[in-house]
Structure formats: structure tokens, C-alpha cells
Motif scaffolding. Structure first.
Motif, PDB file in Angstrom:
ATOM      1  N   THR A 268       0.849  -1.186   0.000  1.00  0.00           N
ATOM      2  CA  THR A 268       0.000   0.000   0.000  1.00  0.00           C
ATOM      3  C   THR A 268       0.891   1.244   0.000  1.00  0.00           C
ATOM      4  O   THR A 268       1.931   1.268   0.669  1.00  0.00           O
ATOM      5  CB  THR A 268      -0.903  -0.003   1.243  1.00  0.00           C
ATOM      6  N   LEU A 269       0.446   2.246  -0.741  1.00  0.00           N
ATOM      7  CA  LEU A 269       1.192   3.503  -0.853  1.00  0.00           C
ATOM      8  C   LEU A 269       2.620   3.295  -1.366  1.00  0.00           C
ATOM      9  O   LEU A 269       3.590   3.858  -0.842  1.00  0.00           O
ATOM     10  CB  LEU A 269       1.223   4.249   0.491  1.00  0.00           C
ATOM     11  N   GLN A 270       2.753   2.498  -2.398  1.00  0.00           N
ATOM     12  CA  GLN A 270       4.067   2.324  -3.009  1.00  0.00           C
ATOM     13  C   GLN A 270       4.524   3.642  -3.641  1.00  0.00           C
ATOM     14  O   GLN A 270       3.787   4.266  -4.402  1.00  0.00           O
ATOM     15  CB  GLN A 270       4.022   1.232  -4.084  1.00  0.00           C
ATOM     16  N   LYS A 271       5.721   4.055  -3.295  1.00  0.00           N
ATOM     17  CA  LYS A 271       6.312   5.307  -3.777  1.00  0.00           C
ATOM     18  C   LYS A 271       5.405   6.510  -3.489  1.00  0.00           C
ATOM     19  O   LYS A 271       5.414   7.498  -4.210  1.00  0.00           O
ATOM     20  CB  LYS A 271       6.637   5.235  -5.270  1.00  0.00           C
ATOM     21  N   LYS A 272       4.614   6.369  -2.435  1.00  0.00           N
ATOM     22  CA  LYS A 272       3.769   7.461  -1.953  1.00  0.00           C
ATOM     23  C   LYS A 272       4.160   7.770  -0.502  1.00  0.00           C
ATOM     24  O   LYS A 272       4.697   6.916   0.205  1.00  0.00           O
ATOM     25  CB  LYS A 272       2.277   7.080  -2.001  1.00  0.00           C
ATOM     26  N   TRP A 273       3.860   8.985  -0.090  1.00  0.00           N
ATOM     27  CA  TRP A 273       4.175   9.370   1.279  1.00  0.00           C
ATOM     28  C   TRP A 273       3.350   8.539   2.269  1.00  0.00           C
ATOM     29  O   TRP A 273       2.136   8.442   2.151  1.00  0.00           O
ATOM     30  CB  TRP A 273       3.861  10.852   1.514  1.00  0.00           C
ATOM     31  N   VAL A 356     -20.107  13.103   0.776  1.00  0.00           N
ATOM     32  CA  VAL A 356     -19.307  12.634   1.907  1.00  0.00           C
ATOM     33  C   VAL A 356     -19.205  13.737   2.951  1.00  0.00           C
ATOM     34  O   VAL A 356     -18.926  14.891   2.626  1.00  0.00           O
ATOM     35  CB  VAL A 356     -17.911  12.204   1.427  1.00  0.00           C
ATOM     36  N   LYS A 357     -19.424  13.367   4.181  1.00  0.00           N
ATOM     37  CA  LYS A 357     -19.303  14.306   5.294  1.00  0.00           C
ATOM     38  C   LYS A 357     -18.100  13.900   6.139  1.00  0.00           C
ATOM     39  O   LYS A 357     -17.914  12.716   6.436  1.00  0.00           O
ATOM     40  CB  LYS A 357     -20.573  14.287   6.137  1.00  0.00           C
ATOM     41  N   TRP A 358     -17.236  14.904   6.486  1.00  0.00           N
ATOM     42  CA  TRP A 358     -16.046  14.620   7.287  1.00  0.00           C
ATOM     43  C   TRP A 358     -16.347  14.939   8.753  1.00  0.00           C
ATOM     44  O   TRP A 358     -16.777  16.032   9.095  1.00  0.00           O
ATOM     45  CB  TRP A 358     -14.865  15.452   6.794  1.00  0.00           C
ATOM     46  N   VAL A 359     -16.071  13.942   9.597  1.00  0.00           N
ATOM     47  CA  VAL A 359     -16.299  14.085  11.041  1.00  0.00           C
ATOM     48  C   VAL A 359     -15.058  13.591  11.772  1.00  0.00           C
ATOM     49  O   VAL A 359     -14.163  12.972  11.182  1.00  0.00           O
ATOM     50  CB  VAL A 359     -17.532  13.286  11.498  1.00  0.00           C
ATOM     51  N   MET A 360     -14.993  13.881  13.072  1.00  0.00           N
ATOM     52  CA  MET A 360     -13.861  13.415  13.868  1.00  0.00           C
ATOM     53  C   MET A 360     -13.894  11.895  13.997  1.00  0.00           C
ATOM     54  O   MET A 360     -14.942  11.315  14.302  1.00  0.00           O
ATOM     55  CB  MET A 360     -13.889  14.069  15.245  1.00  0.00           C
ATOM     56  N   TYR A 361     -12.744  11.268  13.792  1.00  0.00           N
ATOM     57  CA  TYR A 361     -12.638   9.812  13.912  1.00  0.00           C
ATOM     58  C   TYR A 361     -12.544   9.453  15.400  1.00  0.00           C
ATOM     59  O   TYR A 361     -11.692   9.980  16.132  1.00  0.00           O
ATOM     60  CB  TYR A 361     -11.404   9.320  13.157  1.00  0.00           C
ATOM     61  N   SER A 362     -13.398   8.552  15.820  1.00  0.00           N
ATOM     62  CA  SER A 362     -13.433   8.166  17.245  1.00  0.00           C
ATOM     63  C   SER A 362     -13.154   6.685  17.449  1.00  0.00           C
ATOM     64  O   SER A 362     -13.312   6.174  18.555  1.00  0.00           O
ATOM     65  CB  SER A 362     -14.802   8.516  17.855  1.00  0.00           C
ATOM     66  N   GLY A 363     -12.719   5.997  16.399  1.00  0.00           N
ATOM     67  CA  GLY A 363     -12.443   4.563  16.532  1.00  0.00           C
ATOM     68  C   GLY A 363     -11.032   4.294  17.002  1.00  0.00           C
ATOM     69  O   GLY A 363     -10.301   5.194  17.475  1.00  0.00           O
ATOM     70  N   ASP A 364     -10.629   3.052  16.859  1.00  0.00           N
ATOM     71  CA  ASP A 364      -9.287   2.649  17.266  1.00  0.00           C
ATOM     72  C   ASP A 364      -8.262   3.140  16.249  1.00  0.00           C
ATOM     73  O   ASP A 364      -8.467   3.070  15.038  1.00  0.00           O
ATOM     74  CB  ASP A 364      -9.203   1.133  17.369  1.00  0.00           C
ATOM     75  N   VAL A 365      -7.134   3.594  16.761  1.00  0.00           N
ATOM     76  CA  VAL A 365      -6.039   4.075  15.908  1.00  0.00           C
ATOM     77  C   VAL A 365      -4.970   2.987  15.841  1.00  0.00           C
ATOM     78  O   VAL A 365      -4.542   2.476  16.899  1.00  0.00           O
ATOM     79  CB  VAL A 365      -5.435   5.372  16.472  1.00  0.00           C
ATOM     80  N   PRO A 366      -4.551   2.584  14.630  1.00  0.00           N
ATOM     81  CA  PRO A 366      -3.558   1.502  14.510  1.00  0.00           C
ATOM     82  C   PRO A 366      -2.232   1.896  15.146  1.00  0.00           C
ATOM     83  O   PRO A 366      -1.934   3.066  15.376  1.00  0.00           O
ATOM     84  CB  PRO A 366      -3.418   1.320  12.994  1.00  0.00           C
ATOM     85  N   VAL A 367      -1.451   0.872  15.415  1.00  0.00           N
ATOM     86  CA  VAL A 367      -0.083   1.036  15.917  1.00  0.00           C
ATOM     87  C   VAL A 367       0.855   0.357  14.914  1.00  0.00           C
ATOM     88  O   VAL A 367       0.600  -0.802  14.535  1.00  0.00           O
ATOM     89  CB  VAL A 367       0.072   0.403  17.311  1.00  0.00           C
ATOM     90  N   PRO A 368       1.936   1.017  14.508  1.00  0.00           N
ATOM     91  CA  PRO A 368       2.377   2.378  14.819  1.00  0.00           C
ATOM     92  C   PRO A 368       1.363   3.421  14.350  1.00  0.00           C
ATOM     93  O   PRO A 368       0.577   3.186  13.459  1.00  0.00           O
ATOM     94  CB  PRO A 368       3.689   2.528  14.062  1.00  0.00           C
ATOM     95  N   THR A 393      -1.939   0.359   9.038  1.00  0.00           N
ATOM     96  CA  THR A 393      -1.504   1.739   9.280  1.00  0.00           C
ATOM     97  C   THR A 393      -1.489   2.536   7.987  1.00  0.00           C
ATOM     98  O   THR A 393      -1.921   3.700   7.955  1.00  0.00           O
ATOM     99  CB  THR A 393      -0.100   1.738   9.918  1.00  0.00           C
ATOM    100  N   LEU A 394      -0.990   1.929   6.908  1.00  0.00           N
ATOM    101  CA  LEU A 394      -0.898   2.639   5.629  1.00  0.00           C
ATOM    102  C   LEU A 394      -2.273   2.937   5.050  1.00  0.00           C
ATOM    103  O   LEU A 394      -2.504   4.021   4.500  1.00  0.00           O
ATOM    104  CB  LEU A 394      -0.073   1.815   4.645  1.00  0.00           C
ATOM    105  N   GLN A 395      -3.202   1.987   5.161  1.00  0.00           N
ATOM    106  CA  GLN A 395      -4.548   2.213   4.626  1.00  0.00           C
ATOM    107  C   GLN A 395      -5.261   3.315   5.395  1.00  0.00           C
ATOM    108  O   GLN A 395      -6.020   4.101   4.830  1.00  0.00           O
ATOM    109  CB  GLN A 395      -5.350   0.921   4.685  1.00  0.00           C
TER     110      GLN A 395
END
Length: 778
Positions: A268-273, A356-368, A393-395
Motif C-alpha cells: 500500500t502507498l508504493q512510492k507514496k508518502w 461525503v461528510k467529514w467528522v472526527m474519527y473516534s475509533g481505534d487508531v492503529p499502531v504504529p 496503518t498505511l490504509q
């Protein structure tokens, strides 16, 4: 209420109380310096435009200046001296291809220099738009010559196609970071690192949505980091807000950052930031209903302090025509870093209305943590580079690069708000004043070609001066300054200008020098001048925080200037105000002057109309300026006015003629010259025979009688002896009535002769009474 308006008001309501009485709105410069060639060293070359790219080569004592199809090496101490130049022009074929694509061949189909950076091998990396086909090259300066190598590189993704499109770039460890458009249409914006491994952003609106790039800066956050963090590259830009739930487009200001060691993802995100994160920048201006848009930034770091104390100064302008305010906001790097390291994310959520509506994410955050650089914690988990990051994490970062929290400025308000002058560029220089403290002096370029010099003293914004750099007024496109020369350099469409950071000589008195509150300047009592602190070893008088002019020694009294005016005449007494913050007033014979129809105070003086004998006296112009400590008055002008021709006892003394002196001698010379000219003119007329000589009148009469006796009725024919000068035409005086026709002339002569014969009267020689009808004969 309109959805866009309601959102804007919702954002700005919490900020209303912050900007009440202490708002710096309407701050005026203490002095306004009009354009003059002596203000600055200027450089421009005929036929060359767009001087908008600069590179300071202090190691070579050279300013490298990039313009349209030309690069210059200028003397760093005096940029009016051109040391070298090189042309980089497009070919006729490139111009034709550009024209065929619908672009203007005279403006767009040129090569505008846009990228100019120093390499580690002392060469320079330069890129140009190249007729909508970007190209890069290497350039060197040696032996007084600029040389472009013939190693052209593809400039796509490094340099913009469109010369009028905003862009940003920075060179870090010989790697070029650039923010521009990837294609001809400008529809694929990217943030890219060109080498060693090419990394760029995703072509998704959630990453970059119609952006306008502003600037880039590096932060050494990995230096002595306890967490083993990586250095960062920050990007400032504005874009259409994807999180805005409104019908119209709303533009917001952003800051994004990436990690220097980012290599992209494995799958995922090959040659992407993998570390691209962005957040909204707020610069609250009370009058505005819409967010202000960022135009330029400057990173200020104290080399003796930790990087967390670094500041970003940014200039903002309104996105609508309803406001004419510009603002400067200051942001701490530590605040920006904290939002990215600890803040919440925004996430897109589909809703029933098919958008699409953007809201604050309140779920689990991956590690790292998504978007984080590789640090000690990640290395302990076996992740030593971004290629080792898990897909989860990349997705996450691929779908949610936007932070929920907006970044607020220091003090949660602008440090400067100015009406009327649209800000374009800013740089900041830190200087130590006489009190031992360091102050950050802002130099702000405007659309009108002027530059503001301003300082914030403990929350009080003070604009020292505004200097007009370019005439006619044109926007300042770039600002740079050198700590080596203490000079500031500005570029515009038609030229470049250089001015000193300190302009102390504009203050002519100690009070003026102290009230200027310029941390660069102080009053030297020994030499009696306002000079730069860096040029003096003595203690100078200075009071930047308070403007305490009582520290100055007593000033010398202004000597009165004598002025005379005739009764009924008009007179203007000049009194230029020493500053925009001062108020001037007039005194007459040590009493406040009362304005009237005949005594009219002006902005720069006093007008005396239809003067009478009672208007004589002493007029004094006093300037009063208030600082934080007190009001300070000083005499600007002093006049002793006398009504000309008025003597003692009210008698009118009429002027007496002069009998000597240069004027009398000159008059005598003119009269003598006229007499000589008249004598020459008379002599010439006697010689031509236009006037008879006095002593020959009797002889001519006798000769006429003898001729008549011999010639009978033909006595009108002039005698051939003695010969006389050639004549243009002979006409009797009476011929003037009948226009002197030849037939009437002959008949008149015959009749006159016959009559003379009958009456036996003395004959008249007509030739002696010639009629002169041509002024050229005189």
C-alpha cells in the motif's frame, strides 16, 4: 441562513472576545517614505521581466537572480552592479508547440525561472517553465561567469508548467522537495521528493484539493531527539475544504508535513508518502466572515534555542472583496508538531444525500500511529523503515490524512492587522537592542510595491516605517535578506531592489530617533546623529518599548526664518510633520493661533491669504507626538513674518529706484547696444538709397531740372547720370490707392508732367519719393 455563512460564523464566534480592545487593527506606520532612487539600489534590464527567484550566495558574495529567460549574478553589496548573466530562452519550435496548445506566445510561452537552489558541490540547480514544458539544469559561477550545463533534465513535478501558478520548493541534503502540478492542465497537484527514491502524494481530493502552494521549510526535529524522531519538511498552502458541508466552495489555509526518511509503503502507498498529514491553519480576523488565506511564511529560529521554540510568521489576506484587511499570524512549531503527533483525525462518512461528510474519527487508531515517522518505539517493534509499516496503518493514513484540530496562532489572534495594504511576502530578522533584549523585526511586502517594517513590543504592534520600493507601484514577489551584508533584497515584475535593514539617517534629531523605536538605531550624543547600533562602540540613547524621549539632551532652539509679504498678498509657511503619529499646531506671538478665513492651517503648513499689516509677527509650528510614556513637543518651524513696505507709525514706504549695482549697469549696456544697432540700420538704408543723404538733396534737385529741360514731356524718366543703385520697383506715393497697377502708373506720370509744363512750376523728381512696400528692404 446560507450554509457557508453559518459555518463561517460558527468558526469565528469563539474568537470575538479575543480581539476587542487590544486588537492591532488600523495600525499606521510612523513614517511613510515615498519612492526615490536614493532609497535603494535598483537592478533591471530592458526587455526582461519577472524578477521573482533569488538565491543568496554569501560564500561567493553574489546574489543570483532568476527572471524570465535570464539569470544574473549581482554584487551582493550593490545589486545595481551586474557581474555576470546567462540567457535561457526557448526555441522557436518550443514556442510554436506551446502556441498550438492554446497558450499566449508572448507571455506564457517563455521560460520563467522558478527553481533555484544551491547544491552540496557548490553548483546550483535551476528549473524553468520552458514554454509549458518544464526543464531543469545545473549552473555554476566561476571566474566571473555564469555557466549553464547542457544536461537538461525533465522538470515535471519539480517546476510548474504554468508560469503564473503558485508553487513551492526546498533543497534538503541535495534532495529536491517540490509542490506543484504534475501535468499540463494543472489538474494533478503533488508534493514530491525527486531523489534518491521518488516519493509523491496520492491523486486524491482528500490529500490535495485544488491547492495553491505557498512555501516549504525544513525542521530539524530529529536533532538530539529523545524519541529518535526524524526531521520534517513542512508545506504551507491553501485549498478547497473537503470537510466543508456547504454548497459553495470554501478555501482554507493548511500546513502539511512529511518525514525526511519516508520511502513509501511496501504494497500500500508504493512510492507514496506514508507520513503525509495536514491540518487547518486559523488566523482569526474579527471583521471577516470567511477564513483568511495564507500568502507567505517565514521560519524564524534562534540558533541558541531548541527547535521547539522556532516560529512560523505567516501573512494572510481575505478571500472575498468585502474586506481590505491583511494580517500577520505567528505559529509555534511545537504547537503544529503536537497536533500531528497527538491530535484526532477526520474521517469521511457517506450520508443519504450522496455526498461525503467529514467528522472526527473516534475509533481505534492503529499502531504504529498513522503518519508518524519511524522512531525508537517503532524500531523496538522491528520497524526500521516505512517499507516495514503494516498495511492497516498505511490504509488508515491513505484514507484519513486530515487532522481534526485546527492550529491556532500564538495568543490566538494576529500580531498585526492592517487596512488598505494587501500583504504579499514576509521575512523576519532578530536583532538585539540596546536594552539587551532580542526583538523580531518583520519586513512585509505589499501589492502596492511598498515594504512595512514592524515590531511587536509585548503585544503592542508598532510599524516603524513604510518604504515605497517600486515606481510605478507593483507587487513584491520575493523578499530575502543577508546577515552578512545586513541588506534586504526584493523582487518584482520589472526589477529588483536592495535596501539596508537599518535606515537610521532618516531621523535628524534625538527625539525623532528615540520615538522611531527602531531596535537597529540609537542616538549618539558624541557625533549628534542617529546611527546603527552595530556601527558604534559607544552607548546610544534608545527606548524601543517605551519611546522615552526624555532621555535626550535639550535640543537646540530653531532659529526664526525671515519671511516678507506685500499687503494683499498670499504666503504659505511650510511645516512638514515629522511623523504620521504626530499632530502639528501653530502659535502666533507665543499664543495658539486661531484659524480664520485669512489664516488657514494646512496638513503641511499654514496659508496666509490677503495679508494686511496686522498679520505680521512670529509664527511657530509645534509637533506633538505621544509615546507610551508621555507626549513630546518639538518646534518644527519658526518664522518671523514682516509685511513688506510697512514702516514705523503705520506709514507705507514705497520702494525706491536703484541707481547702482549690477541691474543699472546691465540696463546701460542694453541701451548702448540698441543705439549701435539703430546707427547700423540707418547706414545700411543710406547705402541702399532707401533714404537720401542730407548733403545730396540740392544736387539731385538741379539734376532733375536739367533732365526735364532735355527730355520734355518724358521728364518722369529717371536720369541715367549719375548712376544710382538698383531698385526693386519705383512707385509714387499716390499709387497706394489704386494698388499700383502699371497702366495707372504710366498715365499718372504723363499727366503730372503735362501739368508741370503748363504752369511752369518746378519739376518734381519722383524717384526721390520712392514707395517702400516691402519690409525686407529696411
Amino acid at each position: 441562513m446560507h450554509p457557508l455563512l453559518s459555518l463561517s460564523v460558527f468558526w469565528l464566534l469563539p474568537l470575538a472576545l479575543m480581539l476587542e480592545e487590544d486588537s492591532p487593527l488600523g495600525c499606521d506606520p510612523r513614517k511613510s517614505v515615498p519612492y526615490h532612487r536614493d532609497n535603494a539600489h535598483l537592478f533591471q534590464e530592458e526587455g526582461v521581466f519577472n524578477y521573482s527567484t533569488m538565491l543568496l550566495r554569501e560564500d561567493l558574495n553574489v546574489l543570483v537572480l532568476g527572471a524570465r529567460e535570464a539569470l544574473y549574478a549581482l554584487d551582493l553589496n550593490d545589486i545595481s552592479k551586474k557581474l555576470a548573466s546567462v540567457k535561457w530562452e526557448v526555441t522557436e519550435q518550443q514556442k510554436a508547440e506551446c502556441k498550438n496548445k492554446g497558450k499566449d506566445p508572448e507571455t506564457e510561452c517563455k521560460n520563467y525561472i522558478r527553481i533555484l537552489h544551491k547544491m552540496e558541490d557548490n553548483r546550483m540547480y535551476v528549473c524553468g517553465t520552458n514554454a509549458f514544458d518544464p526543464e531543469c539544469n545545473y549552473m555554476s559561477y566561476a571566474d566571473g561567469k555564469l555557466t549553464l550545463e547542457s544536461k537538461g533534465e525533465d522538470g515535471k513535478g519539480k517546476c510548474p508548467f504554468d508560469p503564473f501558478q503558485r508553487y513551492a520548493s526546498i533543497m534538503v541534503d541535495n534532495n529536491l522537495y517540490s509542490a506543484t502540478s504534475m501535468n499540463f492542465l494543472g489538474s494533478e497537484p503533488i508534493l514530491m521528493r525527486s531523489s534518491p527514491v521518488s516519493i509523491r502524494t496520492e491523486f486524491k481530493s482528500s490529500w490535495l484539493n485544488e491547492p495553491s502552494f505557498v512555501s516549504m521549510a525544513q525542521m530539524p526535529e530529529g536533532d538530539k531527539s529523545e524519541e529518535g524522531d526524524d526531521d520534517k519538511v513542512y508545506l504551507f498552502f491553501s485549498e478547497t475544504a473537503v470537510e466543508c458541508d456547504c454548497y459553495n466552495k470554501l478555501v482554507v489555509s493548511r500546513v502539511a508535513r512529511v518525514c525526511k526518511g519516508d520511502l513509501g509503503g511496501q504494497r500500500t502507498l508504493q512510492k507514496k508518502w506514508t507520513s503525509f498529514l495536514k491540518a487547518r491553519l486559523d488566523c482569526p480576523v474579527l471583521e471577516s466572515q470567511l477564513p483568511y488565506i495564507i500568502q507567505d511564511t517565514y521560519r524564524l529560529c534562534d540558533p541558541q534555542q531548541h527547535w521547539k521554540t522556532c516560529l512560523f510568521y505567516a501573512v494572510f489576506t481575505p478571500q472575498s472583496d468585502t474586506s481590505d484587511l491583511s494580517a500577520v499570524c505567528v505559529y509555534q512549531v511545537s504547537d503544529i508538531s503536537r497536533v500531528f503527533a497527538e491530535g484526532k483525525y477526520k474521517t469521511p462518512v457517506p450520508v443519504e444525500t450522496s455526498f461525503v461528510k467529514w467528522v472526527m474519527y473516534s475509533g481505534d487508531v492503529p499502531v504504529p500511529r498513522p503518519g508518524a515517522c519511524i522512531n525508537n518505539e517503532a524500531r523496538e517493534a522491528g520497524i526500521t523503515q516505512t517499507l516495514d509499516l503494516p498495511d492497516r496503518t498505511l490504509q488508515f493514513i491513505k484514507d484519513r490524512p486530515l487532522m481534526d484540530q485546527a492550529i491556532q496562532p500564538v495568543g490566538e489572534k494576529p500580531v498585526l492587522v492592517r487596512r488598505g495594504a494587501t500583504f504579499t511576502r514576509i521575512i523576519v530578522n532578530q536583532v538585539q537592542a540596546a536594552d539587551g533584549e532580542k526583538y523580531n523585526v518583520m519586513f512585509i511586502g505589499t501589492e502596492e510595491g511598498s515594504m512595512l517594517k514592524a515590531v511587536n513590543y509585548d503585544g503592542e504592534m508598532f510599524i516603524i516605517e513604510e518604504i515605497q520600493l517600486f515606481q510605478p507601484p507593483e507587487p513584491i514577489k520575493i523578499l530575502k535578506f543577508s546577515n552578512v551584508t545586513d541588506q534586504l533584497y526584493a523582487g518584482s515584475e520589472n526589477g529588483a531592489a536592495q535596501i539596508p535593514l537599518a535606515s537610521c539617517a532618516r531621523s535628524l534629531s534625538c527625539m525623532d530617533c528615540v520615538l522611531a523605536r527602531d531596535p537597529y538605531c540609537g542616538w549618539d550624543k558624541v557625533v549628534g546623529k542617529c546611527i546603527a547600533l552595530s556601527n558604534s562602540q559607544r552607548e546610544l540613547i534608545q527606548s524601543v518599548k517605551e519611546g522615552d524621549a526624555s532621555l535626550c539632551p535639550d535640543a537646540e532652539h530653531v532659529k526664526p526664518t525671515n519671511q516678507s509679504i506685500w499687503p494683499g498678498g498670499n504666503l504659505k509657511l511650510s511645516c512638514p510633520s515629522p511623523s504620521n503619529l504626530a499632530k502639528t499646531s501653530w502659535e502666533r506671538d507665543n499664543r495658539p493661533l486661531t484659524p480664520s478665513a485669512r489664516l488657514q492651517p494646512l496638513q503641511d503648513g499654514l496659508l496666509i491669504l490677503n495679508a494686511s499689516d496686522s498679520d505680521g509677527g512670529r509664527y511657530r509650528c509645534v509637533s506633538v507626538e505621544r509615546s507610551k510614556t508621555a507626549e513630546y513637543a518639538t518646534t518644527v518651524a519658526d518664522y518671523q513674518v514682516r509685511i513688506a513696505g510697512s514702516g514705523r507709525g503705520g506709514q507705507i514706504l514705497f520702494p525706491q529706484p536703484r541707481t547702482g549695482g549690477p541691474s543699472v549697469a546691465g540696463l546701460q549696456a542694453v541701451v548702448g547696444l540698441l543705439v549701435v544697432s539703430l546707427l547700423v540700420l540707418l547706414a545700411w538704408n543710406f547705402y541702399k538709397g532707401h533714404l537720401p543723404l542730407p548733403w545730396s538733396c540740392g544736387k539731385k534737385s538741379e539734376q532733375s531740372q536739367e533732365s526735364h529741360e532735355e527730355g520734355g514731356v518724358h521728364s518722369s524718366v529717371p536720369s541715367q547720370e549719375p548712376p544710382k543703385p538698383a531698385q526693386v520697383e519705383d512707385k509714387p506715393l499716390m499709387s497706394g490707392r489704386d494698388n499700383g497697377s502699371s497702366n495707372n502708373h504710366s498715365r499718372g506720370e504723363a499727366a503730372f508732367s503735362a501739368a508741370g509744363g503748363e504752369n511752369d512750376a518746378p519739376e518734381l523728381n519722383l524717384t526721390s519719393l520712392q514707395y517702400i512696400d516691402d519690409e525686407s528692404e529696411i
